[in-house]
Structures are given as structure tokens and as C-alpha cells.
Design a protein around this motif. Structure first.
Motif, PDB file in Angstrom:
ATOM      1  N   ASP A  28      57.736   9.478  89.036  1.00  6.87           N
ATOM      2  CA  ASP A  28      58.070   9.679  87.561  1.00  6.87           C
ATOM      3  C   ASP A  28      57.437  10.371  86.818  1.00  6.87           C
ATOM      4  N   ALA A  29      56.314  10.126  87.312  1.00  9.25           N
ATOM      5  CA  ALA A  29      54.775  10.127  85.746  1.00  9.25           C
ATOM      6  C   ALA A  29      54.457  12.157  86.378  1.00  9.25           C
ATOM      7  N   ALA A  30      54.571  12.082  86.916  1.00 11.65           N
ATOM      8  CA  ALA A  30      53.922  13.555  87.444  1.00 11.65           C
ATOM      9  C   ALA A  30      54.871  14.577  87.058  1.00 11.65           C
ATOM     10  N   ILE A  31      56.097  13.829  87.010  1.00 12.47           N
ATOM     11  CA  ILE A  31      57.391  14.812  86.717  1.00 12.47           C
ATOM     12  C   ILE A  31      57.543  15.059  85.206  1.00 12.47           C
ATOM     13  N   ASP A  32      57.162  14.257  84.670  1.00 12.63           N
ATOM     14  CA  ASP A  32      57.501  13.834  82.552  1.00 12.63           C
ATOM     15  C   ASP A  32      55.926  14.546  82.714  1.00 12.63           C
ATOM     16  N   ALA A  33      54.945  14.275  82.751  1.00 11.16           N
ATOM     17  CA  ALA A  33      53.614  15.354  82.910  1.00 11.16           C
ATOM     18  C   ALA A  33      53.975  16.825  82.582  1.00 11.16           C
ATOM     19  N   ALA A  34      54.771  17.381  84.018  1.00  9.33           N
ATOM     20  CA  ALA A  34      54.991  18.509  84.116  1.00  9.33           C
ATOM     21  C   ALA A  34      55.702  19.091  83.031  1.00  9.33           C
ATOM     22  N   LEU A  35      56.680  18.327  82.286  1.00 10.69           N
ATOM     23  CA  LEU A  35      58.270  18.500  81.638  1.00 10.69           C
ATOM     24  C   LEU A  35      57.137  18.231  80.050  1.00 10.69           C
ATOM     25  N   THR A  36      55.793  17.901  79.650  1.00 13.46           N
ATOM     26  CA  THR A  36      55.066  17.064  78.988  1.00 13.46           C
ATOM     27  C   THR A  36      55.079  18.669  78.601  1.00 13.46           C
ATOM     28  N   ALA A  37      53.698  18.892  79.695  1.00 11.53           N
ATOM     29  CA  ALA A  37      53.027  20.489  79.420  1.00 11.53           C
ATOM     30  C   ALA A  37      54.308  21.358  79.615  1.00 11.53           C
ATOM     31  N   MET A  38      55.037  21.439  79.702  1.00 16.63           N
ATOM     32  CA  MET A  38      55.772  22.738  79.541  1.00 16.63           C
ATOM     33  C   MET A  38      56.038  23.119  78.587  1.00 16.63           C
ATOM     34  N   ALA A  39      56.404  21.447  77.353  1.00 17.18           N
ATOM     35  CA  ALA A  39      56.606  21.877  75.811  1.00 17.18           C
ATOM     36  C   ALA A  39      55.195  22.081  75.632  1.00 17.18           C
ATOM     37  N   ASP A  40      53.839  21.656  75.835  1.00 18.41           N
ATOM     38  CA  ASP A  40      52.726  22.364  75.302  1.00 18.41           C
ATOM     39  C   ASP A  40      52.334  23.193  75.629  1.00 18.41           C
ATOM     40  N   ARG A  41      52.824  24.321  76.372  1.00 14.24           N
ATOM     41  CA  ARG A  41      52.050  25.879  76.906  1.00 14.24           C
ATOM     42  C   ARG A  41      53.217  26.070  76.512  1.00 14.24           C
ATOM     43  N   LEU A  42      54.502  26.027  76.041  1.00 18.43           N
ATOM     44  CA  LEU A  42      55.122  26.794  74.957  1.00 18.43           C
ATOM     45  C   LEU A  42      55.332  27.048  73.688  1.00 18.43           C
ATOM     46  N   LEU A  43      54.910  25.954  72.827  1.00 18.40           N
ATOM     47  CA  LEU A  43      54.112  26.616  72.089  1.00 18.40           C
ATOM     48  C   LEU A  43      52.894  26.893  71.577  1.00 18.40           C
ATOM     49  N   ALA A  91      61.149  14.658  79.042  1.00 22.29           N
ATOM     50  CA  ALA A  91      60.335  14.008  79.494  1.00 22.29           C
ATOM     51  C   ALA A  91      60.284  12.960  79.468  1.00 22.29           C
ATOM     52  N   GLY A  92      61.057  12.076  78.422  1.00 17.54           N
ATOM     53  CA  GLY A  92      61.390  10.971  77.817  1.00 17.54           C
ATOM     54  C   GLY A  92      62.886  10.206  78.015  1.00 17.54           C
ATOM     55  N   ALA A  93      63.196  10.906  78.962  1.00 18.05           N
ATOM     56  CA  ALA A  93      64.754  10.293  79.557  1.00 18.05           C
ATOM     57  C   ALA A  93      64.377   9.824  80.943  1.00 18.05           C
ATOM     58  N   PRO A  94      65.015   8.632  80.975  1.00 23.30           N
ATOM     59  CA  PRO A  94      64.880   7.390  81.767  1.00 23.30           C
ATOM     60  C   PRO A  94      65.348   8.675  83.214  1.00 23.30           C
ATOM     61  N   HIS A  95      64.877   8.494  84.506  1.00 25.71           N
ATOM     62  CA  HIS A  95      64.660   9.095  85.279  1.00 25.71           C
ATOM     63  C   HIS A  95      66.358   8.046  86.199  1.00 25.71           C
ATOM     64  N   ALA A  96      67.249   9.253  86.239  1.00 27.75           N
ATOM     65  CA  ALA A  96      68.101   8.844  87.582  1.00 27.75           C
ATOM     66  C   ALA A  96      68.057   7.301  88.804  1.00 27.75           C
ATOM     67  N   GLU A  97      68.671   6.370  88.732  1.00 27.17           N
ATOM     68  CA  GLU A  97      68.247   5.579  89.722  1.00 27.17           C
ATOM     69  C   GLU A  97      68.600   6.248  91.020  1.00 27.17           C
ATOM     70  N   ARG A  98      67.766   6.192  91.780  1.00 26.54           N
ATOM     71  CA  ARG A  98      67.231   6.281  93.138  1.00 26.54           C
ATOM     72  C   ARG A  98      67.931   5.999  94.349  1.00 26.54           C
ATOM     73  N   GLU A  99      67.882   3.886  94.162  1.00 29.04           N
ATOM     74  CA  GLU A  99      69.329   3.405  94.864  1.00 29.04           C
ATOM     75  C   GLU A  99      69.625   2.471  94.309  1.00 29.04           C
ATOM     76  N   ILE A 100      70.798   2.118  94.014  1.00 22.71           N
ATOM     77  CA  ILE A 100      71.766   1.120  94.082  1.00 22.71           C
ATOM     78  C   ILE A 100      72.422   0.204  94.691  1.00 22.71           C
ATOM     79  N   VAL A 140      63.379  20.356  88.029  1.00 17.12           N
ATOM     80  CA  VAL A 140      62.399  19.410  87.932  1.00 17.12           C
ATOM     81  C   VAL A 140      62.611  17.982  87.973  1.00 17.12           C
ATOM     82  N   LYS A 141      63.326  17.539  86.492  1.00 15.93           N
ATOM     83  CA  LYS A 141      63.673  16.490  86.638  1.00 15.93           C
ATOM     84  C   LYS A 141      64.876  15.674  87.801  1.00 15.93           C
TER      85      LYS A 141
END
Length: 413
Positions: A28-43, A91-100, A140-141
Motif C-alpha cells: 500500500d505504501a509503494a502505491i500511495d508513494a507512486a501517486l504522490t510522486a505523480m502529483a509532485d512531478r505533474l507540478l 494517495a490518501g484514500a483508504p485501500h479497498a479491503e483485500r479480504e473480508i 495503480v490504486k
């Protein structure tokens, strides 16, 4: 279809499938880091992205693209900043539950519902470069690789976004950047090729004009590929006899802030008992938006989608109705079923409208422009699905892009 086009699409699909495990197993951390990096790089790459987009817009204007479509194609400073803000929110949104956990079974066993990525998801969309970021980030998310195909008008902008925003951000997060592929061909045939590889791309998101999207959905069905299709649009507003004049004026005005979008006001149904009384305020709101009313007798279907008419997109269809029953019948049977709203101060009439309308979104004293993933759910959308069968309907987001897997385990594991 030329062999070159089909081969190009297939190469993208195979590359995405080969890279998909890198994303499926990412933390989860890697995915959210990628999304945050997309925001940074876009700007950081703001000027380069805007430059590529200006070139796309200039070519499209020279080719005679309509004002509404040019509006969709354009990335403004404000829209680019908004794209970055949406990436940060995602990036800050919760990840979907993978097991229920579901239930205990006899024999010391238990049932669990697991949510797994589809694998590779395709997306076909036209002249909207922001959708490249919206869809890529949602995939990606949700841990799905993707093959994106955009129309020729937006390809330059999409390629720049991929090269300077998406690819390096994924690489920085330790995710194989090949998980997001952009079809490099401008031919329309590439869209048809994308829905012909069920073993590589089993699901394709379709966005665009009604006829082209329906044709692609039919092509996909013939090849065993599932689709989430956003084919038609057009918002409906029913003005009831118990409507507040000020609210009606605001609803009409705010529903027409952009004319080239699917959820704008398209059809205005007015109760005959208050038509003459309310028409002056409605006409004033239309005039302020430079929108022309199409009045009876109509020379077009009542649900005709003006956003797709390059010459008359600044138009709204006007019709009188006898009440909520007729309004619901028209909205259900003679429009796309995207969204319909009612303007009324009578709660009982509003409830009757809500109970009767079968479309995707229904609104009470609120504009249909709100039918949007970001406006309703605070995350970008991959599209708005209008299917009338079980499955994701309305704005489709990362939480919808999975398949269920039932797992039976020992009770103590």
C-alpha cells in the motif's frame, strides 16, 4: 484493420500483462508513494505538459474542432493544479479491503471473500488528456495494469503525461513502469484492436460518443471482452409546480457551466401549470450562459444530446409536462438514463420522482453536474457506467476494479 495497428496494441497488452505482477504485489505504501510522486512531478513538469497540450489544441482548432470539444481537450493552469490535488487525495484514500470474512462453515472451516485485481484493464477515451492521469491513477490504486488508448487529438498531451509524470513516479516507487501502457497509434482502428484480446485485456473501459462506444462494446462482446461503457449522457431537470423560482434559476445556470460534458443540463421539463410564470427566470439563466432553448415543436428526439453536436452544443431542449409521472416516463424512456433531477419544495413529489426514475443518478434541488466521481466521492473516476445490470454503476472508481475470489480456510488460520 492493418496488421501494424493490431500488432502495436498487442505489444502494449503483452507488456502490461508481463509487468502486472509488480503492481499486484506492491505494498500500500509503494502505491500511495507512486501517486504522490505523480502529483509532485505533474507540478514540476507543469510547463512541459502545458506546452504539449497547447500544441494539441492548436492542431485541433486548425482542424475545425468544436468549442465544446476544445474545452475538453484543454489543460489550463487551474485544471493541472486540480489534477495534482486529485492525485494527492487518491494517495490518501483508504485501500479497498483485500479480504473480508463472510461466515463460519461446518467442519472447522471459514469462508473469506478475497478481492483480486483484474490483471490488465484497457481504457479507450477521446480528446480528454486529464483522463490519462485519472484512469492511470485509478488502475495503480486498484493494482491493475492498464493499456490506454486516446484519440489522436490528445495523444501528444497523453504521451507527455506518461513520459514525465506517470512512468518516473512508478519507477521511483519500485513499481515496474511498464504497468501503464499508452497505445502510440493515432488510427481509430486501435480502439477496435484493444477489445480483441480477452486473454491479455479481459476488461475495457469505454468512454466517448454514444455510437462509437456502442460499436466498440458490440465488438468486444464478439471477442469475449467485458466492458464498462459510458456511451451517452445528458442531464434532465424536471421543474415541478411546487418549485422555488430562485432555486430553478440557480439550477439552470449552474448546470450549464460547461457545455461539452455529459452531465450538463440537456433537457428541461417544466410543469405546464407554472411554465409561463417561471419561463422569464429560466430564459434569463439560459441567456447568461449564451444557451439557446430548443422549443416545441422539436425537429429532433426530445433526449437528443447537445454536447455531441459540434454546431449546436449551446442548446437545451425545453418541453412542458403535466406532472411528475410524465416527467419520469420521459426521463426513463427517452433519455440516456445518466442523471435526472427535480426542482420542488414538495417532499412527496420528490420521493415519487426518486422512486420512479431508474437512471444512474437522481437529484433533488441539486444539479446533475454533481454526477462525477471527484465531486461525489472525492476521488477521480474511470468513467460513469450506465449498465442496468448488477455491477459497478455510476462513477466507477478504484474500489470497483476487482474480481471476487471465495476462499475456504481452516477456522484457526
Amino acid at each position: 484493420m492493418s496488421d501494424e495497428v493490431a500488432k502495436a496494441v498487442e505489444e502494449c497488452a503483452r507488456a502490461a500483462k508481463a509487468a502486472a505482477p509488480s503492481l499486484a504485489t506492491a505494498s500500500d505504501a509503494a502505491i500511495d508513494a507512486a501517486l504522490t510522486a505523480m502529483a509532485d512531478r505533474l507540478l514540476d513538469a507543469r510547463e512541459g505538459v502545458l506546452e504539449a497540450n497547447r500544441a494539441d489544441v492548436a492542431r485541433a482548432r486548425q482542424d475545425g474542432m468544436s468549442a465544446g470539444l476544445l474545452d475538453r481537450l484543454t489543460i489550463t493552469e487551474e485544471r493541472l493544479t486540480g489534477m495534482a490535488e486529485q492525485l494527492r487525495l487518491l494517495a490518501g484514500a483508504p485501500h479497498a479491503e483485500r479480504e473480508i470474512p463472510v461466515k463460519a462453515l461446518s467442519g472447522g472451516l471459514r469462508l473469506v471473500e478475497r478481492r483480486r485485481p483484474v490483471g490488465v484493464i484497457g481504457a479507450n477515451y477521446e480528446a480528454r488528456p486529464n483522463v490519462t492521469v485519472d484512469v492511470a491513477s485509478q488502475l495503480v490504486k486498484s493494482r491493475n495494469a492498464g493499456v490506454l488508448r486516446t484519440g489522436s487529438a490528445a495523444l501528444g498531451s497523453a504521451q507527455r503525461l506518461l513520459e514525465v509524470v506517470i512512468v518516473p513516479a512508478l519507477a521511483d516507487a519500485g513499481i515496474d513502469p511498464a504497468v501503464v501502457q499508452l497505445v502510440p497509434r493515432v488510427e481509430r482502428e486501435a480502439a477496435a484492436a484493444l477489445v480483441r484480446f480477452p486473454d491479455l485485456v479481459p476488461l475495457v473501459i469505454l468512454r466517448g460518443s454514444g455510437e462509437s462506444t456502442r460499436a466498440l462494446a458490440l465488438e468486444a462482446a464478439q471477442h469475449g471482452v467485458r466492458t464498462l461503457a459510458h456511451a451517452d449522457g445528458g442531464g434532465v431537470l424536471y421543474v415541478d409546480e411546487a418549485a422555488d423560482a430562485g432555486k430553478v434559476r440557480d439550477l439552470v445556470f449552474h448546470s450549464l457551466d460547461r457545455l461539452g460534458v455529459c452531465n450538463r443540463l440537456n433537457l428541461l421539463l417544466i410543469h405546464s401549470a407554472v411554465h409561463d410564470q417561471l419561463w422569464p427566470v429560466i430564459a434569463e439563466a439560459l441567456a447568461e450562459r449564451n444557451v439557446t432553448p430548443s422549443l416545441p415543436p422539436h425537429d429532433h428526439p426530445i433526449g437528443y444530446e447537445w454536447a455531441l453536436d459540434s454546431e449546436r452544443e449551446a442548446t437545451v431542449t425545453i418541453a412542458q409536462v403535466t406532472g411528475v409521472t410524465e416527467a419520469v416516463e420521459i426521463a426513463n424512456e427517452r433519455t440516456s438514463g445518466l442523471a435526472a433531477g427535480i426542482a420542488t419544495e414538495d417532499a412527496g413529489t420528490a420521493q415519487a420522482f426518486f422512486d420512479g426514475y431508474t437512471g444512474t443518478g437522481v437529484f433533488w434541488n441539486a444539479p446533475t453536474r454533481l454526477l462525477d466521481g471527484f465531486k461525489l466521492l472525492a476521488v477521480p473516476e474511470t468513467g460513469i457506467n450506465l449498465d442496468k445490470v448488477p455491477g459497478p454503476r455510476g462513477p466507477v472508481t478504484y474500489t470497483d476494479l476487482y474480481v471476487r475470489q471465495f476462499a475456504v480456510l481452516p477456522e484457526n488460520q
